[in-house]
Design an enzyme around this catalytic site. Structure first.
Site, PDB file in Angstrom:
ATOM      1  N   ARG A  31      14.256 -20.859  50.807  1.00 25.99           N
ATOM      2  CA  ARG A  31      15.186 -20.343  51.833  1.00 25.99           C
ATOM      3  C   ARG A  31      16.506 -19.808  51.270  1.00 25.99           C
ATOM      4  O   ARG A  31      17.479 -19.650  51.989  1.00 25.99           O
ATOM      5  CB  ARG A  31      15.485 -21.408  52.896  1.00 25.99           C
ATOM      6  CG  ARG A  31      14.267 -21.813  53.685  1.00 25.99           C
ATOM      7  CD  ARG A  31      14.631 -22.221  55.093  1.00 25.99           C
ATOM      8  NE  ARG A  31      13.449 -22.507  55.865  1.00 25.99           N
ATOM      9  CZ  ARG A  31      12.932 -23.719  55.998  1.00 25.99           C
ATOM     10  NH1 ARG A  31      13.516 -24.756  55.440  1.00 25.99           N
ATOM     11  NH2 ARG A  31      11.849 -23.900  56.717  1.00 25.99           N
ATOM     12  N   LYS A  83      22.099  -5.512  49.585  1.00 27.12           N
ATOM     13  CA  LYS A  83      20.832  -5.059  50.179  1.00 27.12           C
ATOM     14  C   LYS A  83      19.721  -5.410  49.199  1.00 27.12           C
ATOM     15  O   LYS A  83      19.768  -5.003  48.028  1.00 27.12           O
ATOM     16  CB  LYS A  83      20.847  -3.554  50.411  1.00 27.12           C
ATOM     17  CG  LYS A  83      21.514  -3.147  51.703  1.00 27.12           C
ATOM     18  CD  LYS A  83      21.304  -1.673  51.979  1.00 27.12           C
ATOM     19  CE  LYS A  83      22.018  -1.248  53.241  1.00 27.12           C
ATOM     20  NZ  LYS A  83      21.944   0.207  53.472  1.00 27.12           N
ATOM     21  N   GLU A  85      24.849   9.546  43.400  1.00 26.48           N
ATOM     22  CA  GLU A  85      25.394   8.487  44.268  1.00 26.48           C
ATOM     23  C   GLU A  85      26.923   8.410  44.144  1.00 26.48           C
ATOM     24  O   GLU A  85      27.608   8.046  45.090  1.00 26.48           O
ATOM     25  CB  GLU A  85      24.750   7.128  43.947  1.00 26.48           C
ATOM     26  CG  GLU A  85      23.228   7.082  44.140  1.00 26.48           C
ATOM     27  CD  GLU A  85      22.761   6.931  45.603  1.00 26.48           C
ATOM     28  OE1 GLU A  85      23.588   6.954  46.537  1.00 26.48           O
ATOM     29  OE2 GLU A  85      21.521   6.810  45.802  1.00 26.48           O
ATOM     30  N   GLU A  87      25.694  -3.388  57.962  1.00 21.57           N
ATOM     31  CA  GLU A  87      25.425  -2.026  58.431  1.00 21.57           C
ATOM     32  C   GLU A  87      25.289  -1.914  59.948  1.00 21.57           C
ATOM     33  O   GLU A  87      24.307  -1.381  60.459  1.00 21.57           O
ATOM     34  CB  GLU A  87      24.175  -1.470  57.722  1.00 21.57           C
ATOM     35  CG  GLU A  87      24.145   0.055  57.735  1.00 21.57           C
ATOM     36  CD  GLU A  87      23.054   0.632  56.870  1.00 21.57           C
ATOM     37  OE1 GLU A  87      23.050   0.397  55.655  1.00 21.57           O
ATOM     38  OE2 GLU A  87      22.190   1.337  57.423  1.00 21.57           O
ATOM     39  N   ARG A 115      29.037   1.246  57.258  1.00 24.27           N
ATOM     40  CA  ARG A 115      28.207   1.192  56.043  1.00 24.27           C
ATOM     41  C   ARG A 115      27.089   2.239  56.071  1.00 24.27           C
ATOM     42  O   ARG A 115      26.645   2.709  55.028  1.00 24.27           O
ATOM     43  CB  ARG A 115      27.626  -0.218  55.851  1.00 24.27           C
ATOM     44  CG  ARG A 115      26.819  -0.316  54.568  1.00 24.27           C
ATOM     45  CD  ARG A 115      26.497  -1.726  54.155  1.00 24.27           C
ATOM     46  NE  ARG A 115      25.738  -1.712  52.916  1.00 24.27           N
ATOM     47  CZ  ARG A 115      25.453  -2.774  52.195  1.00 24.27           C
ATOM     48  NH1 ARG A 115      25.873  -3.955  52.579  1.00 24.27           N
ATOM     49  NH2 ARG A 115      24.747  -2.670  51.081  1.00 24.27           N
ATOM     50  N   ASN A 139      24.486   6.128  53.592  1.00 24.38           N
ATOM     51  CA  ASN A 139      23.149   6.721  53.616  1.00 24.38           C
ATOM     52  C   ASN A 139      23.205   8.251  53.694  1.00 24.38           C
ATOM     53  O   ASN A 139      22.182   8.900  53.921  1.00 24.38           O
ATOM     54  CB  ASN A 139      22.347   6.178  54.798  1.00 24.38           C
ATOM     55  CG  ASN A 139      22.134   4.689  54.678  1.00 24.38           C
ATOM     56  OD1 ASN A 139      21.871   4.182  53.594  1.00 24.38           O
ATOM     57  ND2 ASN A 139      22.285   3.970  55.783  1.00 24.38           N
ATOM     58  N   HIS A 170      20.456  10.448  52.484  1.00 28.43           N
ATOM     59  CA  HIS A 170      19.255   9.621  52.359  1.00 28.43           C
ATOM     60  C   HIS A 170      18.216   9.888  53.448  1.00 28.43           C
ATOM     61  O   HIS A 170      17.021   9.743  53.205  1.00 28.43           O
ATOM     62  CB  HIS A 170      19.631   8.137  52.369  1.00 28.43           C
ATOM     63  CG  HIS A 170      20.280   7.690  51.092  1.00 28.43           C
ATOM     64  ND1 HIS A 170      21.454   8.241  50.623  1.00 28.43           N
ATOM     65  CD2 HIS A 170      19.905   6.766  50.171  1.00 28.43           C
ATOM     66  CE1 HIS A 170      21.779   7.657  49.476  1.00 28.43           C
ATOM     67  NE2 HIS A 170      20.859   6.766  49.171  1.00 28.43           N
ATOM     68  N   HIS A 226      14.843  10.605  51.854  1.00 31.11           N
ATOM     69  CA  HIS A 226      13.659   9.740  51.963  1.00 31.11           C
ATOM     70  C   HIS A 226      12.414  10.532  52.362  1.00 31.11           C
ATOM     71  O   HIS A 226      11.319  10.252  51.889  1.00 31.11           O
ATOM     72  CB  HIS A 226      13.909   8.621  52.984  1.00 31.11           C
ATOM     73  CG  HIS A 226      14.794   7.529  52.440  1.00 31.11           C
ATOM     74  ND1 HIS A 226      15.424   6.605  53.240  1.00 31.11           N
ATOM     75  CD2 HIS A 226      15.155   7.214  51.177  1.00 31.11           C
ATOM     76  CE1 HIS A 226      16.129   5.779  52.481  1.00 31.11           C
ATOM     77  NE2 HIS A 226      15.981   6.127  51.226  1.00 31.11           N
ATOM     78  N   HIS A 246      15.062   8.987  42.867  1.00 33.97           N
ATOM     79  CA  HIS A 246      15.759   8.749  44.137  1.00 33.97           C
ATOM     80  C   HIS A 246      17.066   9.558  44.225  1.00 33.97           C
ATOM     81  O   HIS A 246      17.317  10.252  45.209  1.00 33.97           O
ATOM     82  CB  HIS A 246      16.033   7.247  44.285  1.00 33.97           C
ATOM     83  CG  HIS A 246      16.853   6.917  45.489  1.00 33.97           C
ATOM     84  ND1 HIS A 246      16.397   7.112  46.774  1.00 33.97           N
ATOM     85  CD2 HIS A 246      18.119   6.428  45.599  1.00 33.97           C
ATOM     86  CE1 HIS A 246      17.340   6.739  47.632  1.00 33.97           C
ATOM     87  NE2 HIS A 246      18.397   6.322  46.948  1.00 33.97           N
TER      88      HIS A 246
HETATM   89  N1  GLY Z   1      22.877   2.127  49.236  1.00 33.35           N
HETATM   90  C1  GLY Z   1      23.514   2.100  50.497  1.00 33.35           C
HETATM   91  C2  GLY Z   1      24.034   0.748  50.869  1.00 33.35           C
HETATM   92  O1  GLY Z   1      24.035  -0.149  50.063  1.00 33.35           O
HETATM   93  O2  GLY Z   1      24.452   0.553  51.985  1.00 33.35           O
END
Ligand code: GLY
Length: 349
Positions: free
Chosen positions: A112, A134, A176, A224, A228, A232, A235, A239, A252
Site C-alpha cells: 500500500r 505522476k 519539454e 491535476e 497542472r 499537457n 500532448h 499522444h 515522446h
Molecule cells: N508531464 C506532465 C505532468 O507531470 O503533469
C-alpha cells in the site's frame, strides 16, 4: 443513520530537487535500485560509488516504452517480495521516464505504498517526468492509463548522465523545456531563443528554470484538477501521433514538439496567438532538429482518437492552447470544425 469519516488532513508531501553532482548518501534501510540494462551498463558503477544502504539490491527491467507494462511491474514486485522488503524499505528509480514512472507506481502499490527516490538520467525525465509524482504504466487501451499520484521523497538531477545521451533523446528533452517556457514564462522563452543548450552551464540554467516552473505548478495543483493540465500542452495531439505511429516513429518529446505546433496553429485560428509567435516556437524547435510536421492522413480518425485521451469526457476534450508566449488557456471549447481545419492543414504538409 449516517457515519462520517473525517479525512480533512494536511499531508506534507514536500521534497527537495537537487540539481548538482550526486551527493554521497547512505540509507539505513533496504533499498532497491530499479534500472534497465543500458543505464546500468553506462552509469551503475558511478551510482554505486555514491549510494549505500543497509541492504542494496538491483532490479533490472527491459529498456523501452513497450516494456512499461504489468509484466515489468510484476518483475519489480516479485523481487521486493523475494527480498522481504517492508514498509520502511525504499526504491530508487534510476533511468528515464519509463523507469521513473514504473518504479514510482510499484512503490505506490507495494504494501500500500513505500518511499521512492528519483535519479533521472535523461533530459526529458530530469526536466519533467521525475518531478510531480505522476507514476504509472501502459496497457492495451493506451499510455499511462493505470497509475497513481505518488510523490518521490527526493529528486537528484545530475547533469553528468546527459553526457552519454544520444542527440535525438537530448532534443526530445528540449521539447519539454520549450513546453514549460511557452506555457508559463516569456522571459525563459526569450532566454531559450538566445541560448545554446549544448553548453553545459546554459543547460544547467535551463534545467533549473524548467524544474522551478514545474515545481511551482505542481505545488498549486498536485493532482491535476486545474492548472497542472497546462503541462499537457502539445500532448493531446502528440499522444494521437504516437498512437498512430505505434510508438515507433517518434520519441515522446518529438511527438510533443509536433503536438505543440498543432496546438499553436489552433491558437492562431482562435486569435490567441499571433502568426509571428507561432513561428518563433517552430524556429526554436527546429534549432534542436525537432520535427514540426506530420502527415495527418485521416483528420476525422485523428479527431476521434482525441477521445481516448485521459483528459476527455464522453462529449468533450480538454485542449491546452497557448495564449501568446508565456500564457495558456485550458479549454474544452475547441470547435470540431476548427480542429479539423488545423488537421487538414497538416494533411497538406
Ligand atoms: N508531464 C506532465 C505532468 O507531470 O503533469
Amino acid at each position: 443513520m449516517q457515519v462520517n469519516i473525517s479525512l480533512k488532513k494536511v499531508v506534507d508531501n514536500s521534497y527537495d530537487i537537487t540539481i548538482d553532482t550526486l551527493p554521497q548518501v547512505h540509507f539505513d534501510t533496504k533499498v532497491a535500485i530499479v534500472t534497465n540494462p543500458k543505464i546500468a551498463g553506462l552509469h551503475l558503477a558511478y551510482l554505486l560509488s555514491k549510494i549505500s544502504a543497509k541492504e542494496l539490491y538491483i532490479i533490472t527491467v527491459p529498456d523501452g516504452e513497450e516494456y512499461k507494462n504489468q509484466e515489468s511491474i510484476d518483475t519489480i514486485l516479485e523481487s521486493l517480495f523475494n527480498h522481504r522488503f517492508n514498509r520502511k524499505s525504499m526504491l530508487i528509480a534510476f533511468g528515464g521516464g519509463v523507469i521513473g514512472d514504473m518504479t514510482g507506481y510499484a512503490s505506490s502499490i507495494y504494501q500500500r505504498g513505500i518511499d521512492f527516490i528519483q535519479i533521472p538520467t535523461t533530459l526529458l525525465s530530469q526536466v519533467d517526468a521525475s518531478v510531480g509524482g505522476k507514476t504509472g504504466m501502459n496497457n492495451s487501451y493506451g499510455k499511462n492509463l493505470i497509475g497513481a499520484f505518488h510523490q518521490p521523497k527526493a529528486v537528484y538531477i545530475d547533469p553528468l548522465f546527459l553526457t552519454t545521451l544520444p542527440q535525438r533523446e537530448f532534443s526530445a528533452g528540449v521539447a519539454e523545456i520549450v513546453k514549460m517556457a511557452v506555457t508559463f514564462n516569456t522571459e525563459f522563452f526569450e532566454f531559450l531563443e538566445q541560448a545554446d543548450l549544448n553548453d553545459v552551464t546554459v543547460l544547467q540554467e535551463a534545467i533549473k528554470q524548467a524544474v522551478q516552473t514545474k515545481a511551482d505548478v505542481v505545488a498549486q495543483d498536485e493532482k491535476e484538477h486545474g492548472i497542472r493540465a497546462a503541462l499537457n500542452y502539445g500532448h493531446t495531439f502528440g499522444h494521437v501521433i504516437e498512437n498512430e505511429t505505434q510508438y515507433k516513429k517518434f520519441l515522446h518529446g518529438e511527438a510533443v514538439a509536433i503536438g505543440m505546433v498543432m496546438a499553436n496553429e489552433t491558437a492562431v485560428k482562435m486569435n490567441l496567438m499571433s502568426v509571428d509567435e507561432a513561428s518563433r516556437v517552430k524556429k526554436l524547435l527546429q534549432k534542436y532538429n525537432l520535427p514540426i510536421s506530420y502527415d495527418v492522413v485521416n483528420p476525422e480518425s485523428f479527431y476521434e482518437a482525441f477521445f481516448l485521451d485521459k483528459k476527455s469526457s464522453d462529449s468533450s476534450i480538454t485542449f491546452i492552447i497557448p495564449k501568446g508566449i508565456g500564457g495558456v488557456e485550458i479549454t474544452d471549447k475547441c470547435e470540431k470544425n476548427l480542429l479539423l481545419c488545423v488537421l487538414n492543414q497538416f494533411g497538406e504538409s
